[in-house]
Write a protein that holds these residues in place. Structure first.
Motif, short mmCIF file in Angstrom:
data_model
loop_
_atom_site.label_atom_id
_atom_site.label_comp_id
_atom_site.label_asym_id
_atom_site.label_seq_id
_atom_site.Cartn_x
_atom_site.Cartn_y
_atom_site.Cartn_z
N GLY A 287 43.33 41.74 37.11
CA GLY A 287 43.06 42.54 38.22
C GLY A 287 42.55 41.84 39.40
N ALA A 288 41.86 40.73 38.89
CA ALA A 288 41.34 39.82 40.30
C ALA A 288 42.62 39.39 41.24
CB ALA A 288 40.30 38.84 39.74
N LEU A 289 43.39 38.71 40.22
CA LEU A 289 44.69 38.07 40.90
C LEU A 289 45.69 39.09 41.83
CD1 LEU A 289 45.75 35.58 37.90
CD2 LEU A 289 44.64 35.13 40.45
N VAL A 290 45.48 40.25 41.18
CA VAL A 290 46.31 41.21 41.95
C VAL A 290 46.14 41.28 43.29
CG1 VAL A 290 46.95 43.70 42.13
CG2 VAL A 290 47.18 42.40 39.99
N THR A 291 44.62 41.31 43.55
CA THR A 291 43.83 41.79 44.89
C THR A 291 44.12 40.64 45.84
OG1 THR A 291 41.68 40.77 44.33
CG2 THR A 291 41.98 42.99 43.66
N THR A 292 44.34 39.26 45.59
CA THR A 292 44.54 38.13 46.10
C THR A 292 46.10 38.12 47.06
OG1 THR A 292 45.61 36.88 44.52
CG2 THR A 292 43.10 37.08 44.86
N VAL A 293 46.76 39.21 46.86
CA VAL A 293 48.14 39.18 47.42
C VAL A 293 48.15 40.92 47.99
CG1 VAL A 293 50.63 39.33 47.31
CG2 VAL A 293 48.92 37.48 45.65
N ALA A 294 48.84 40.92 49.24
CA ALA A 294 49.17 42.44 49.58
C ALA A 294 50.33 43.05 49.07
CB ALA A 294 49.08 42.17 51.19
N GLY A 295 50.04 44.24 48.72
CA GLY A 295 51.26 44.79 48.42
C GLY A 295 50.78 45.69 46.84
N ASP A 296 51.83 46.71 46.85
CA ASP A 296 51.60 47.41 45.44
C ASP A 296 51.89 46.80 44.36
OD1 ASP A 296 51.57 49.33 47.39
OD2 ASP A 296 52.67 50.82 46.19
N TYR A 302 51.94 36.43 36.52
CA TYR A 302 52.76 35.87 35.37
C TYR A 302 51.70 35.50 34.48
CZ TYR A 302 56.98 36.73 37.86
OH TYR A 302 57.98 37.45 38.76
N LEU A 303 52.08 35.37 33.12
CA LEU A 303 51.19 34.80 32.36
C LEU A 303 50.85 33.35 32.46
CD1 LEU A 303 49.63 35.54 29.45
CD2 LEU A 303 52.03 34.70 28.18
N ASP A 304 51.60 32.58 33.04
CA ASP A 304 51.19 31.12 33.36
C ASP A 304 50.31 30.98 34.55
OD1 ASP A 304 53.04 31.49 35.16
OD2 ASP A 304 54.31 29.78 34.64
N GLU A 305 50.04 32.28 35.03
CA GLU A 305 48.98 32.05 36.25
C GLU A 305 47.64 32.65 35.74
OE1 GLU A 305 51.05 33.20 40.60
OE2 GLU A 305 51.69 34.69 38.92
N VAL A 306 47.71 33.61 34.86
CA VAL A 306 46.46 34.20 34.22
C VAL A 306 45.70 33.32 33.57
CG1 VAL A 306 45.41 36.11 33.17
CG2 VAL A 306 47.66 36.45 34.25
N MET A 307 46.17 32.64 32.50
CA MET A 307 45.60 31.62 31.67
C MET A 307 44.64 30.63 32.40
SD MET A 307 45.94 33.65 28.97
CE MET A 307 45.20 32.59 27.84
N PRO A 308 45.18 29.85 33.18
CA PRO A 308 44.59 28.76 33.72
C PRO A 308 43.44 29.49 34.61
CG PRO A 308 46.75 28.41 34.23
CD PRO A 308 46.64 29.66 33.73
N PHE A 309 43.65 30.43 35.20
CA PHE A 309 42.57 31.32 36.27
C PHE A 309 41.21 31.79 35.39
CE2 PHE A 309 41.04 35.29 38.18
CZ PHE A 309 40.69 34.83 38.99
N ILE A 310 41.70 32.55 34.22
CA ILE A 310 40.47 32.91 33.55
C ILE A 310 39.85 31.89 32.79
CG2 ILE A 310 41.67 35.23 33.27
CD1 ILE A 310 42.17 34.47 30.43
N GLN A 311 40.53 30.71 32.52
CA GLN A 311 39.89 29.35 31.89
C GLN A 311 39.39 28.62 32.98
OE1 GLN A 311 43.13 28.06 29.71
NE2 GLN A 311 43.19 29.64 28.32
N ASN A 312 39.22 28.84 34.26
CA ASN A 312 38.62 28.32 35.37
C ASN A 312 39.07 27.00 35.53
OD1 ASN A 312 36.67 30.16 36.00
ND2 ASN A 312 35.43 29.76 34.02
N GLU A 313 40.43 26.70 35.25
CA GLU A 313 41.21 25.49 35.45
C GLU A 313 41.84 25.33 36.72
OE1 GLU A 313 43.51 25.23 31.85
OE2 GLU A 313 41.73 25.04 30.46
N ALA A 314 42.06 26.57 37.40
CA ALA A 314 42.88 26.53 38.45
C ALA A 314 42.38 27.27 39.86
CB ALA A 314 44.34 27.39 38.24
N VAL A 315 42.61 26.73 40.91
CA VAL A 315 42.41 27.30 41.94
C VAL A 315 43.32 28.18 42.34
CG1 VAL A 315 41.50 26.75 44.57
CG2 VAL A 315 41.05 25.18 42.88
N ILE A 316 43.06 29.25 43.21
CA ILE A 316 44.30 30.42 43.38
C ILE A 316 45.13 29.59 44.50
CG2 ILE A 316 44.67 32.51 44.17
CD1 ILE A 316 41.92 33.57 43.30
N GLU A 317 46.21 29.38 44.39
CA GLU A 317 47.18 28.99 45.18
C GLU A 317 48.57 29.87 45.04
OE1 GLU A 317 47.87 24.96 44.57
OE2 GLU A 317 45.63 24.26 45.00
N ARG A 318 48.48 30.89 45.74
CA ARG A 318 49.43 32.09 45.46
C ARG A 318 50.33 32.21 46.79
NH1 ARG A 318 48.09 37.06 42.16
NH2 ARG A 318 50.08 36.62 41.32
#
Length: 318
Positions: A287-296, A302-318
């Motif tokens: 849900g948090a990642l969805v809000t970082t991009v405009a659009g419906d 994608y799964l490989d974006e979610v896992m690092p994000f929730i494990q605090n291993e990745a800065v959002i670069e989308r």
């Protein structure tokens, strides 16, 4: 590699026309064409997470219908139970954005192609390889007869021991809260997982106290009552216990589709056997990642974006 878990949903989809300038729509001359719709967003969200995702719908046999069909198919959604129909134009909505950032949505979905879908169109074959069914209140709000279609879907699901998840997704432009409440209480006995926003459940039952929510879940035999609360995270009531998980800090650009993304994330976690805490964290992350991009649905990760994000291993670069 195809997932071993399959998800089925059904509902309307629309062409969304986003203004390229701010102000009242009567002064806006340029729009960007997008594809939207709560159930389709959910189906796309599930597909991007690697689930097998089937969407049942009807589209106008027109150019916009082809846009939606090709877009969803390109996202990996199973379109085998989507059909084109003549004489029913594909639904549209236009967004208006004022200079202060506020906005409105104008729907043009009269004679929506989904009106041609009937209970008899729902067959047991559609449920082959399906592990969960997900419905929303948007489909129910479009036309009164859709309640019988939803019941047909849920009855087959029950016969096959397939759990049902439901998001009220209240649209007060399509019906009144009294109409919605009446239908929801007709639907709740079939629902195993209720995914609702805090404000939504307050509208439905008139309160949001934990005691009242727990009683509501027990009376309606809802196994998992999930409350989405945006920047405040989410919580789950199940087996007489509450579980809570905080939100991930992001700077939101657009919250449209975040609830649909959360639903997809929660269902992914549920099907893949994540613990309750892991499930809530995963859904919060989606849900948090969805809000970082405009659009419906552009922000559905994608799964490989979610896992690092929730494990605090990745800065959002989308």
């Amino acid at each position: 590699m195809s997932s071993k878990y399959g998800v089925l949903t059904l509902g309307d989809a629309m062409i969304t026309l986003n203004p390229e300038e701010t102000g009242p729509l009567r002064f806006v001359n340029r729009f960007e064409r997008k594809v939207g719709g709560a159930e389709l967003n959910f189906a796309i969200g599930c597909a991007r997470l690697g689930l097998r995702s089937k969407w049942i719908s009807r589209l106008g046999k027109d150019e916009f219908g082809k846009v939606i069909y090709n877009f969803a198919r390109g996202e990996g959604v199973d379109m085998s139970d989507v059909a084109y129909v003549n004489g029913y134009p594909t639904s549209l909505n236009f967004k208006e954005i004022r200079e202060d950032g506020s906005g409105k949505t104008f729907y043009y979905r009269y004679q929506s192609p989904i009106l041609t879908l009937n209970p008899g169109d729902i067959t047991e074959k559609m449920f082959e390889g399906i592990d969960i069914v997900h419905l929303t209140g948007v489909f129910l709000a479009i036309d009164p007869k859709n309640v019988n279609i939803a019941k047909r879907v849920m009855e087959i699901a029950k016969q096959k021991n397939i759990p049902v998840s439901f998001d009220p997704n209240i649209r007060l432009k399509l019906w009144t809260i009294e109409e919605a409440r009446s239908v929801y209480y007709d639907i709740f006995p079939y629902v195993d997982i209720l995914l609702t926003g805090l404000e939504e459940i307050r509208l439905i039952i008139g309160t949001d106290s934990k005691e009242s929510l727990a009683e509501f879940a027990k009376v309606n035999a809802i196994d998992q009552l999930v409350i989405k609360d945006g920047k405040h995270g989410s919580k789950l009531y199940t087996k007489s216990e509450w579980h809570e998980k905080e939100a991930f800090p992001v700077i939101p650009v657009d919250t449209v589709g975040a609830g649909d993304g959360y639903d997809a994330g929660y269902i992914y976690g549920y099907l893949n056997g994540l613990s309750i805490d892991e499930r809530l964290a995963f859904a919060n992350g989606v849900g948090a990642l969805v809000t970082t991009v405009a659009g419906d649905n552009e922000g559905l990760p994608y799964l490989d974006e979610v896992m690092p994000f929730i494990q605090n291993e990745a800065v959002i670069e989308r």
